[in-house]
Write a protein that holds these residues in place. Structure first.
Motif, PDB file in Angstrom:
ATOM      1  N   ALA A  25      12.030  80.029  69.228  1.00 58.20           N
ATOM      2  CA  ALA A  25      11.743  78.672  68.748  1.00 58.20           C
ATOM      3  C   ALA A  25      12.789  78.293  67.695  1.00 58.20           C
ATOM      4  N   TRP A  27      12.034  76.113  65.049  1.00 58.52           N
ATOM      5  CA  TRP A  27      11.395  75.808  63.760  1.00 58.52           C
ATOM      6  C   TRP A  27      11.704  76.938  62.772  1.00 58.52           C
ATOM      7  N   ASN A  28      11.905  76.564  61.507  1.00 60.88           N
ATOM      8  CA  ASN A  28      12.130  77.538  60.423  1.00 60.88           C
ATOM      9  C   ASN A  28      13.399  78.364  60.690  1.00 60.88           C
ATOM     10  N   PRO A  59      11.729  74.273  71.513  1.00 55.84           N
ATOM     11  CA  PRO A  59      11.596  73.558  70.236  1.00 55.84           C
ATOM     12  C   PRO A  59      10.766  74.341  69.206  1.00 55.84           C
ATOM     13  N   GLY A  60       9.503  74.588  69.522  1.00 56.09           N
ATOM     14  CA  GLY A  60       8.637  75.283  68.566  1.00 56.09           C
ATOM     15  C   GLY A  60       7.909  76.436  69.231  1.00 56.09           C
ATOM     16  N   SER A  61       7.173  77.185  68.444  1.00 57.92           N
ATOM     17  CA  SER A  61       6.504  78.382  68.964  1.00 57.92           C
ATOM     18  C   SER A  61       5.524  78.074  70.095  1.00 57.92           C
ATOM     19  N   PHE A  62       4.882  76.920  70.005  1.00 58.17           N
ATOM     20  CA  PHE A  62       3.914  76.560  71.049  1.00 58.17           C
ATOM     21  C   PHE A  62       4.566  76.536  72.433  1.00 58.17           C
ATOM     22  N   GLU A  63       5.866  76.267  72.475  1.00 59.78           N
ATOM     23  CA  GLU A  63       6.583  76.198  73.759  1.00 59.78           C
ATOM     24  C   GLU A  63       7.007  77.580  74.268  1.00 59.78           C
ATOM     25  N   VAL A  86       8.475  81.511  64.334  1.00 61.91           N
ATOM     26  CA  VAL A  86       8.003  81.666  62.951  1.00 61.91           C
ATOM     27  C   VAL A  86       7.044  80.521  62.652  1.00 61.91           C
ATOM     28  N   LEU A  87       5.788  80.862  62.499  1.00 59.25           N
ATOM     29  CA  LEU A  87       4.776  79.868  62.138  1.00 59.25           C
ATOM     30  C   LEU A  87       4.455  80.035  60.659  1.00 59.25           C
ATOM     31  N   ILE A  88       4.504  78.929  59.934  1.00 54.12           N
ATOM     32  CA  ILE A  88       4.177  78.982  58.504  1.00 54.12           C
ATOM     33  C   ILE A  88       3.052  77.989  58.237  1.00 54.12           C
ATOM     34  N   HIS A  94      -3.285  73.057  62.107  1.00 53.22           N
ATOM     35  CA  HIS A  94      -2.192  73.188  63.077  1.00 53.22           C
ATOM     36  C   HIS A  94      -1.786  74.667  63.268  1.00 53.22           C
ATOM     37  N   ILE A  98      -1.954  76.863  66.767  1.00 52.40           N
ATOM     38  CA  ILE A  98      -0.713  77.300  67.444  1.00 52.40           C
ATOM     39  C   ILE A  98      -0.596  78.821  67.429  1.00 52.40           C
TER      40      ILE A  98
HETATM   41  N1  LIG Z   1       4.537  74.199  62.512  1.00 51.18           N
HETATM   42  C1  LIG Z   1       5.311  74.994  63.281  1.00 51.18           C
HETATM   43  C2  LIG Z   1       5.599  74.651  64.614  1.00 51.18           C
HETATM   44  N2  LIG Z   1       5.120  73.501  65.132  1.00 51.18           N
HETATM   45  C3  LIG Z   1       5.637  72.893  66.335  1.00 51.18           C
HETATM   46  C4  LIG Z   1       4.950  73.361  67.607  1.00 51.18           C
HETATM   47  O1  LIG Z   1       5.225  74.724  67.839  1.00 51.18           O
HETATM   48  C5  LIG Z   1       5.403  72.566  68.807  1.00 51.18           C
HETATM   49  O2  LIG Z   1       6.794  72.662  68.962  1.00 51.18           O
HETATM   50  C6  LIG Z   1       5.038  71.080  68.745  1.00 51.18           C
HETATM   51  O3  LIG Z   1       3.674  70.908  68.459  1.00 51.18           O
HETATM   52  C7  LIG Z   1       5.363  70.403  70.090  1.00 51.18           C
HETATM   53  O4  LIG Z   1       4.609  70.971  71.152  1.00 51.18           O
HETATM   54  N3  LIG Z   1       6.338  75.491  65.380  1.00 51.18           N
HETATM   55  C8  LIG Z   1       6.843  76.650  64.874  1.00 51.18           C
HETATM   56  O5  LIG Z   1       7.529  77.407  65.588  1.00 51.18           O
HETATM   57  N4  LIG Z   1       6.607  76.975  63.565  1.00 51.18           N
HETATM   58  C9  LIG Z   1       5.842  76.182  62.765  1.00 51.18           C
HETATM   59  O6  LIG Z   1       5.636  76.547  61.569  1.00 51.18           O
END
Ligand SMILES: Nc1c(NC[C@H](O)[C@H](O)[C@H](O)CO)[nH]c(=O)[nH]c1=O
Ligand SMILES: CC(=O)[C@@H](O)COP(=O)(O)O
Length: 162
Positions: A25, A27-28, A59-63, A86-88, A94, A98
């Motif tokens: 991902a 993010w971060n 893009p982000g961890s959810f993907e 990396v989720l913070i 949220h 995730i």
């Molecule tokens: N808050 C964090 C996210 N949020 C984004 C989601 O993962 C996702 O990309 C979005 O909701 C679109 O589907 N992602 C991280 O990797 N880390 C975070 O701290």
């Protein structure tokens, strides 16, 4: 000496015939970059060839779960996948949703593609926790967890190859 961490591997592994895909991902980024570098460094120490390591992003961890599955179907021949995110925690729920969805998604993807997917997801309550776990906090208090994930990838791909 720290108790936590993977430590020494259980045997000598030669990753020279492995193909490894790292999907991460974005993010971060600061933490992600350090984790990805640590993972690649350890893969190379275990003889995985540079040309056999690919890095793709989501893009982000959810993907990550969808990204790993789609990548594995589009690009055949990889022995193991490393999913890094990396989720913070912020101020809403949220983070919890995730963290849970991504974890379950990655677990399910392993069975669907019949390949190991290494769980390189940090779920941190603070930025400081994330920096520590990538080995880039000021005091360098912890090791770079990306290195553990690289080692886990080689072990899982060799010991349990399908
Ligand atoms: N808050 C964090 C996210 N949020 C984004 C989601 O993962 C996702 O990309 C979005 O909701 C679109 O589907 N992602 C991280 O990797 N880390 C975070 O701290
Ligand atoms: C949906 C989001 O990305 C965001 O509003 C979540 O906020 P927080 O990280 O503070 O929980």
């Amino acid at each position: 000496m720290a108790v936590k961490g993977l430590g020494k591997l259980d045997q000598v592994y030669d990753g020279s015939n492995l193909r490894v895909a790292i999907i991460h991902a974005r993010w971060n980024k600061q933490v992600i970059d350090a984790l990805v570098s640590g993972c690649i460094k350890r893969l190379k120490e275990l003889n995985v060839k540079e040309e056999n390591i690919v890095v793709e992003t989501v893009p982000g961890s959810f993907e990550l779960p969808y990204g790993v599955e789609a990548y594995s179907k589009k690009h055949q021949g990889f022995d193991v996948f490393v999913a890094i995110g990396v989720l913070i925690k912020g101020s809403t729920m949220h983070f919890e949703y995730i963290s849970d969805a991504t974890t379950n998604g990655l677990m399910t993807v392993q069975s669907r593609i019949n390949k190991p997917v290494i769980f390189g997801l940090l779920t941190c309550l603070t930025e400081e926790q994330a920096l520590c776990r990538a080995g880039i906090d000021e005091g360098k208090t912890m090791h770079n967890h990306g290195e553990d994930w690289g080692a886990a990838a080689v072990e899982m791909a060799i010991k349990f190859s399908a």
